[in-house]
Design a protein around this motif. Structure first.
Motif, PDB file in Angstrom:
ATOM      1  N   UNK A  44       0.459 -21.941  -6.085  1.00 18.64           N
ATOM      2  CA  UNK A  44       1.725 -21.073  -6.328  1.00 18.64           C
ATOM      3  C   UNK A  44       1.539 -19.606  -6.595  1.00 18.64           C
ATOM      4  N   UNK A  45       0.532 -19.213  -7.168  1.00 20.73           N
ATOM      5  CA  UNK A  45       0.115 -17.937  -7.620  1.00 20.73           C
ATOM      6  C   UNK A  45      -0.698 -17.158  -6.464  1.00 20.73           C
ATOM      7  N   UNK A  46      -1.067 -17.960  -5.623  1.00 23.90           N
ATOM      8  CA  UNK A  46      -1.803 -17.504  -4.534  1.00 23.90           C
ATOM      9  C   UNK A  46      -0.684 -16.860  -3.491  1.00 23.90           C
ATOM     10  N   UNK A  47       0.583 -17.380  -3.514  1.00 21.88           N
ATOM     11  CA  UNK A  47       1.627 -16.945  -2.489  1.00 21.88           C
ATOM     12  C   UNK A  47       2.595 -16.169  -3.031  1.00 21.88           C
ATOM     13  N   UNK A  48       2.507 -15.705  -4.279  1.00 21.98           N
ATOM     14  CA  UNK A  48       3.507 -15.164  -4.960  1.00 21.98           C
ATOM     15  C   UNK A  48       3.932 -13.505  -3.989  1.00 21.98           C
ATOM     16  N   UNK A  49       5.457 -13.697  -3.586  1.00 25.86           N
ATOM     17  CA  UNK A  49       5.554 -12.695  -2.715  1.00 25.86           C
ATOM     18  C   UNK A  49       5.997 -11.306  -3.404  1.00 25.86           C
ATOM     19  N   UNK A  50       6.255 -10.210  -2.882  1.00 28.08           N
ATOM     20  CA  UNK A  50       6.477  -9.147  -3.605  1.00 28.08           C
ATOM     21  C   UNK A  50       7.827  -9.116  -3.868  1.00 28.08           C
ATOM     22  N   UNK A  70      -0.656 -13.194   0.475  1.00 25.25           N
ATOM     23  CA  UNK A  70      -1.348 -14.081  -0.132  1.00 25.25           C
ATOM     24  C   UNK A  70      -2.625 -13.462  -0.872  1.00 25.25           C
ATOM     25  N   UNK A  71      -3.108 -14.250  -2.174  1.00 27.04           N
ATOM     26  CA  UNK A  71      -3.971 -13.654  -2.791  1.00 27.04           C
ATOM     27  C   UNK A  71      -4.962 -14.863  -2.776  1.00 27.04           C
ATOM     28  N   UNK A  72      -6.092 -14.974  -1.893  1.00 23.44           N
ATOM     29  CA  UNK A  72      -6.854 -16.031  -1.922  1.00 23.44           C
ATOM     30  C   UNK A  72      -7.849 -16.288  -3.123  1.00 23.44           C
ATOM     31  N   UNK A  73      -7.918 -15.156  -4.014  1.00 26.74           N
ATOM     32  CA  UNK A  73      -8.867 -15.198  -4.790  1.00 26.74           C
ATOM     33  C   UNK A  73      -8.226 -16.455  -5.958  1.00 26.74           C
ATOM     34  N   UNK A  74      -7.122 -16.632  -6.060  1.00 30.67           N
ATOM     35  CA  UNK A  74      -6.427 -17.514  -6.934  1.00 30.67           C
ATOM     36  C   UNK A  74      -7.005 -19.006  -6.893  1.00 30.67           C
ATOM     37  N   UNK A  75      -7.523 -19.370  -5.510  1.00 24.91           N
ATOM     38  CA  UNK A  75      -8.004 -20.510  -5.580  1.00 24.91           C
ATOM     39  C   UNK A  75      -9.313 -20.923  -6.367  1.00 24.91           C
ATOM     40  N   UNK A  76      -9.970 -20.050  -6.532  1.00 27.45           N
ATOM     41  CA  UNK A  76     -11.518 -20.026  -6.923  1.00 27.45           C
ATOM     42  C   UNK A  76     -11.422 -19.660  -8.322  1.00 27.45           C
ATOM     43  N   UNK A  77     -10.255 -18.855  -8.678  1.00 29.93           N
ATOM     44  CA  UNK A  77     -10.429 -18.271 -10.098  1.00 29.93           C
ATOM     45  C   UNK A  77     -10.421 -19.295 -11.188  1.00 29.93           C
ATOM     46  N   UNK A  78     -11.635 -19.291 -12.001  1.00 27.13           N
ATOM     47  CA  UNK A  78     -11.594 -20.261 -13.030  1.00 27.13           C
ATOM     48  C   UNK A  78     -11.656 -21.599 -12.784  1.00 27.13           C
TER      49      UNK A  78
END
Length: 486
Positions: free
Chosen positions: A156-162, A269-277
């Motif tokens: 959900x966080x990776x796909x948050x729209x503007x 899309x923010x791909x970094x959310x998948x690995x973050x923590x």
């Protein structure tokens, strides 16, 4: 703590060693590999509290017309007796139990609020339904809930729209990504392999709701179809896992690439959310438990009003005006002719604050058909005003994501000229202002008492707060209604 760090390192390293690994596979690997022994004690306790709160608000919904409609409709379908309808005791197919229980969990808009929606209304009903049907242990259930939250929240966080996309294109996809918090616990409890979980995620993308906001913007008032949407997603999440279990071709990598899930719900899309923590920072701990039924941005006004009333012995008839500074744009709805349905009222600070002044014990009684048009409630609601610069839900969520919350000031002006104010940043139940265990228990007693006998309420509290000792999740289902079925 050392084990947590190693888990995070191992998962991320695995992806880097295998260039063909996708983010979808990363999520599936995490869910498949997660073990109860990996979980910090605070995370285990969080699952218990989430379960207590979610089952409590589901039981509290029983007096509502929508709850009875959902239960009647579900029971009429028949089918294999697998999983319990909360509060009723009838066993129905696991998909249908997930549907009706998730609908009940959202009816009063009183469950948790995560960074992107109400994950408990999907995770708990789905995990309970599949856990009952498969004879899962309490530890299995707890682990599946954690896996569901961690994967769901990262998707959900990776796909948050503007903000522009939300306003001008498809609106906010809350009931689109909700399916992911149901499919992961279901797949985990079905003991699917990593590839099987990845396929379940792929099936889920075909059943995810198209982002829309029709429930909030019909010609007149807000529609309670929104509550059913949580039921749809829980049912479809369990169904997606069952389809993957039965066998399906392909459906890998559904979260990835230019045509991945993100492209259906967002402009970025923010791909970094998948690995973050991952494996280290448990996003389930960022859950905000609603202290009151109603929208997220009503929690502070109600907390402030409650404190002012108690501290200063304020009576409803003494109030000249109540101001909220700043008001949130979608939380100030007021209609002098009444509200068209419960959801319409649940998004209204004026209505809920007036309901509190008449009956400080929250629950379904606030949202009955007669209360929605009660002249006394409407008169009080008309005294609640917004002052200052209006803020927006999106801006508020940005603060929530950052670990904070927007500060508000509630001022009560009395007919005799006196004024009392209270400033609040973190509402009761926010991760920075947690409810105590006794407060959780008392809330559950209030919620469950409309459906369960007192001895059942206490037994339910005991078993939920000791879930790690449960050998078969059907034990929980059997306590959530008064008369055991034969």
């Amino acid at each position: 703590m050392e084990a947590e760090v190693l888990l995070s390192f191992d998962i991320v390293a695995k992806r880097r060693e295998l260039p063909e690994m996708t983010y979808t596979r990363l999520m599936a690997d995490y869910a498949a590999d997660l073990k109860y022994d990996d979980l910090p004690l605070e995370v285990v306790e969080q699952v218990k509290l989430l379960t207590l709160q979610t089952l409590g608000v589901a039981l509290a919904s029983y007096p509502t017309r929508q709850a009875q409609r959902a239960i009647t409709m579900t029971k009429a379908q028949g089918g294999k007796a697998e999983s319990t309808i909360i509060g009723d005791g009838t066993k129905v197919p696991r998909t249908e139990a997930a549907f009706v229980n998730a609908t009940l969990a959202d009816i009063l808009h009183w469950e948790d609020c995560g960074w992107t929606g109400h994950p408990s209304a999907g995770a708990v009903p789905a995990a309970l339904a599949v856990g009952e049907a498969t004879g899962a242990t309490g530890k299995d259930y707890i682990t599946s809930i954690v896996a569901g939250y961690e994967v769901y929240q990262r998707i959900a966080m990776s796909v948050q729209p503007s903000p522009e996309y939300i306003v001008k294109v498809k609106s906010w996809g809350l009931v689109s990504w909700q399916i992911y918090v149901a499919v992961i616990p279901a797949a985990k409890l079905l003991k699917l392999s990593s590839k099987g979980i990845e396929q379940a995620l792929g099936v889920a993308i075909y059943q995810a709701n198209i982002p829309m906001n029709q429930h909030a913007n019909p010609p007149v008032g807000k529609s309670d179809v929104y509550h059913y949407a949580h039921g749809f997603n829980a049912r479809n999440g369990v169904g997606s896992a069952l389809i993957a279990q039965s066998g399906i071709d392909g459906m890998y990598g559904s979260l990835d690439g230019d045509g991945g899930y993100w492209a259906q719900v967002s402009d970025q899309v923010d791909w970094s959310w998948y690995e973050k923590g991952l494996g280290k920072d448990y996003l389930i701990m960022e859950t905000s438990f609603k202290h009151w039924p109603g929208g997220m941005w009503l929690q502070q006004p109600l907390d402030a009003l409650d404190a002012l009333v108690r501290e200063n012995n304020i009576k409803a008839e003494d109030i000249a005006e109540i101001s909220i500074n700043p008001p949130t744009s979608n939380a100030m709805g007021y209609s002098p002719d009444g509200y068209v349905g419960p959801l319409d009222a649940q998004f209204s600070a004026p209505f809920c604050m007036a309901s509190y002044l008449i009956d400080p014990n929250p629950g379904a009684a606030w949202f009955t058909e007669d209360k929605l048009k009660d002249p006394k409630v409407l008169e009080l609601a008309g005294k609640v005003k917004g002052v200052g610069q209006v803020t927006t839900p999106y801006k508020n969520f940005v603060e929530f994501w950052a670990g904070s919350f927007p500060e508000i000031v509630v001022t009560v002006s009395l007919n005799d000229g006196r004024e009392f104010s209270r400033t609040i940043r973190f509402p009761k139940g926010h991760p920075r202002n947690r409810m105590s265990l006794d407060e959780f228990k008392d809330r559950f007693r209030l919620q469950a008492s409309v459906r369960l006998e007192p001895d059942r309420v206490e037994k339910a509290i005991d078993i939920i707060l000791n879930l790690e000792n449960v050998t078969d999740m059907s034990e929980v289902g059997e306590l959530l209604h008064n008369t055991p079925t034969t």
